[in-house]
Scaffold this motif. Structure first.
Motif, mmCIF file in Angstrom:
data_model
loop_
_atom_site.group_PDB
_atom_site.id
_atom_site.type_symbol
_atom_site.label_atom_id
_atom_site.label_comp_id
_atom_site.label_asym_id
_atom_site.label_seq_id
_atom_site.Cartn_x
_atom_site.Cartn_y
_atom_site.Cartn_z
ATOM 1 N N ILE A 275 -7.281 49.378 12.511
ATOM 2 C CA ILE A 275 -6.152 48.435 12.480
ATOM 3 C C ILE A 275 -5.683 48.140 13.906
ATOM 4 O O ILE A 275 -5.391 46.994 14.266
ATOM 5 C CB ILE A 275 -5.005 48.998 11.629
ATOM 6 C CG1 ILE A 275 -5.420 49.071 10.151
ATOM 7 C CG2 ILE A 275 -3.748 48.140 11.770
ATOM 8 C CD1 ILE A 275 -4.446 49.796 9.262
ATOM 9 N N GLY A 276 -5.612 49.191 14.736
ATOM 10 C CA GLY A 276 -5.242 49.004 16.140
ATOM 11 C C GLY A 276 -6.230 48.103 16.854
ATOM 12 O O GLY A 276 -5.848 47.276 17.699
ATOM 13 N N ASN A 277 -7.511 48.237 16.501
ATOM 14 C CA ASN A 277 -8.545 47.404 17.107
ATOM 15 C C ASN A 277 -8.373 45.941 16.701
ATOM 16 O O ASN A 277 -8.617 45.030 17.493
ATOM 17 C CB ASN A 277 -9.925 47.902 16.677
ATOM 18 C CG ASN A 277 -11.045 47.306 17.505
ATOM 19 O OD1 ASN A 277 -10.984 47.283 18.728
ATOM 20 N ND2 ASN A 277 -12.061 46.814 16.842
ATOM 21 N N CYS A 278 -7.932 45.711 15.463
ATOM 22 C CA CYS A 278 -7.680 44.347 14.998
ATOM 23 C C CYS A 278 -6.544 43.715 15.798
ATOM 24 O O CYS A 278 -6.646 42.569 16.243
ATOM 25 C CB CYS A 278 -7.339 44.367 13.504
ATOM 26 S SG CYS A 278 -6.820 42.765 12.848
ATOM 27 N N VAL A 279 -5.466 44.459 15.992
ATOM 28 C CA VAL A 279 -4.331 43.958 16.777
ATOM 29 C C VAL A 279 -4.766 43.687 18.212
ATOM 30 O O VAL A 279 -4.396 42.669 18.816
ATOM 31 C CB VAL A 279 -3.163 44.959 16.744
ATOM 32 C CG1 VAL A 279 -2.017 44.486 17.636
ATOM 33 C CG2 VAL A 279 -2.667 45.165 15.316
ATOM 34 N N LYS A 280 -5.589 44.589 18.751
ATOM 35 C CA LYS A 280 -6.094 44.416 20.110
ATOM 36 C C LYS A 280 -6.888 43.127 20.232
ATOM 37 O O LYS A 280 -6.770 42.387 21.226
ATOM 38 C CB LYS A 280 -6.977 45.616 20.480
ATOM 39 C CG LYS A 280 -7.559 45.558 21.884
ATOM 40 C CD LYS A 280 -8.868 46.322 21.950
ATOM 41 C CE LYS A 280 -9.957 45.585 21.221
ATOM 42 N NZ LYS A 280 -11.265 46.265 21.241
ATOM 43 N N ARG A 281 -7.684 42.822 19.206
ATOM 44 C CA ARG A 281 -8.490 41.607 19.252
ATOM 45 C C ARG A 281 -7.606 40.357 19.282
ATOM 46 O O ARG A 281 -7.895 39.375 19.969
ATOM 47 C CB ARG A 281 -9.434 41.574 18.043
ATOM 48 C CG ARG A 281 -10.719 40.807 18.331
ATOM 49 C CD ARG A 281 -11.728 40.939 17.223
ATOM 50 N NE ARG A 281 -12.256 42.256 17.030
ATOM 51 C CZ ARG A 281 -13.090 42.871 17.843
ATOM 52 N NH1 ARG A 281 -13.477 42.266 18.956
ATOM 53 N NH2 ARG A 281 -13.545 44.070 17.585
ATOM 54 N N VAL A 282 -6.509 40.389 18.537
ATOM 55 C CA VAL A 282 -5.554 39.276 18.544
ATOM 56 C C VAL A 282 -4.994 39.069 19.953
ATOM 57 O O VAL A 282 -4.921 37.940 20.464
ATOM 58 C CB VAL A 282 -4.401 39.531 17.553
ATOM 59 C CG1 VAL A 282 -3.323 38.452 17.684
ATOM 60 C CG2 VAL A 282 -4.911 39.590 16.121
ATOM 61 N N VAL A 283 -4.611 40.178 20.589
ATOM 62 C CA VAL A 283 -4.020 40.121 21.927
ATOM 63 C C VAL A 283 -5.036 39.595 22.947
ATOM 64 O O VAL A 283 -4.712 38.770 23.808
ATOM 65 C CB VAL A 283 -3.504 41.517 22.343
ATOM 66 C CG1 VAL A 283 -3.011 41.505 23.784
ATOM 67 C CG2 VAL A 283 -2.384 41.966 21.413
ATOM 68 N N VAL A 284 -6.289 40.065 22.851
ATOM 69 C CA VAL A 284 -7.331 39.627 23.781
ATOM 70 C C VAL A 284 -7.615 38.141 23.609
ATOM 71 O O VAL A 284 -7.751 37.402 24.591
ATOM 72 C CB VAL A 284 -8.628 40.451 23.571
ATOM 73 C CG1 VAL A 284 -9.790 39.835 24.351
ATOM 74 C CG2 VAL A 284 -8.422 41.896 24.006
#
Length: 328
Positions: A275-284
């Motif tokens: 889930i953290g990786n998904c949020v990170k992808r949004v930010v990137v």
């Protein structure tokens, strides 16, 4: 006013939990910042120097230098590396090398935001490979979350200004190899205390060292070594020194965000990490669109949002399934 003796343990526990939460939050923040910086520096390097094998090898070399310095200084306790360690880590290093190479091939060919949109397909490959090699049958709820992921990527691809098949298929290949790495990790079972066992941070360090050795022959054979001031000048780079600095910074950020990712995985469940990786992808994606001023159509943005929403839903379904299994 002095605290009653009976309340001290509870107070200490609360203080400890607060510190632990702040530490974990700082790890997530560092993970995101380092990943954003890596993507921005890396894209600029690939624009000036379109040789993804060499760029990937430079990142592994920088990571290897950081690893050896950390071990030599005692900042990180050096593991005892045995033949069993190498046997266990080698398959992971192979797919890690190929996965990062394919990612750089995609980043060099299409917009950063589009590469990360395609990489939202990771859950699809995870479900497929886990079913094929581990015998894990996905629930209907998990399968339903894959529909917006696949549909969102398809919608985004149809209107992506930078779309080309080389970049698209490279990113898809990266998904396949990285999820193969996760399946391999489960099958190899690098358990604590077992022969050739490593903690998560040293596991990544050993993977980095092996990846450096594995990719070097291909780098020299396929591209030679042209990342020098003279080589960059011959390619028309206006400031070769700046490109070399970007390459070094991309390598540092690459090693930093991957190391922190492993540190986080050691403290949270794989689902929380996902889930953290998904949020990170949004930010990137957001950061890259703003920095590079990529044209984004409404349909493209909706497709990306749909895919990422599917990834988030996938994480939530997996988390609820994990809680249910633990309760039983």
């Amino acid at each position: 006013m002095a605290w009653p003796e009976s309340l001290l343990p509870q107070r200490e526990r609360t203080h400890s939990e607060l510190l632990s939460t702040l530490y974990l939050g700082s790890l997530f923040a560092g993970w995101y910042v380092a990943n954003i910086a890596f993507n921005l520096y890396n894209k600029q390097v690939l624009k000036a120097f379109p040789f993804p094998v060499t760029v990937t090898e430079v990142q592994f070399l920088v990571g290897s230098a950081v690893t050896l310095a950390a071990w030599a200084s005692g900042l990180l306790k050096a593991p005892r590396i045995t033949a069993a360690t190498v046997r266990n880590v080698l398959p992971l290093a192979l797919v890690h090398t190929l996965g990062n190479l394919l990612t750089n091939m995609s980043l060099g060919a299409v917009a950063v935001s589009f590469t990360h949109t395609i990489k939202a397909m990771e859950p699809f490959f995870s479900v497929f490979l886990s079913a094929m090699f581990l015998g894990e049958q996905p629930s209907p709820a998990v399968l339903l979350t894959l529909l917006p992921i696949v549909g969102g990527v398809a919608v985004a691809s149809m209107t992506e200004a930078s779309f080309n098949w080389y970049g698209f298929l490279s990113a898809m290949g990266s998904n396949l190899t990285f999820q193969s790495r996760n399946v391999l990790s489960k099958k190899l079972m690098l358990r604590k205390g077992g022969e050739g066992a490593l903690d998560n941070t040293n596991l990544f360090c050993c993977i980095t060292l092996l990846s450096t050795l594995l990719l070097m022959p291909a780098c020299l054979l396929l591209e030679g070594w042209q990342m020098t001031p003279a080589g960059l000048s011959a390619m028309g780079a206006r400031d070769p020194g700046q490109v070399l600095v970007w390459a070094a910074l991309a390598g540092l950020c690459f090693h930093a965000y991957q190391t922190v990712s492993y540190m986080i995985l050691q403290r949270v469940s794989p689902v929380t990490h996902s889930i953290g990786n998904c949020v990170k992808r949004v930010v990137v994606i957001a950061a890259s669109v703003v920095f590079f001023r990529n044209p984004v159509s409404l349909q493209n943005a909706l497709g990306t949002a749909l895919a990422l929403a599917g990834v988030f839903a996938y994480g939530q379904v997996k988390r609820k399934a994990g809680k249910k299994a633990a309760a039983e």
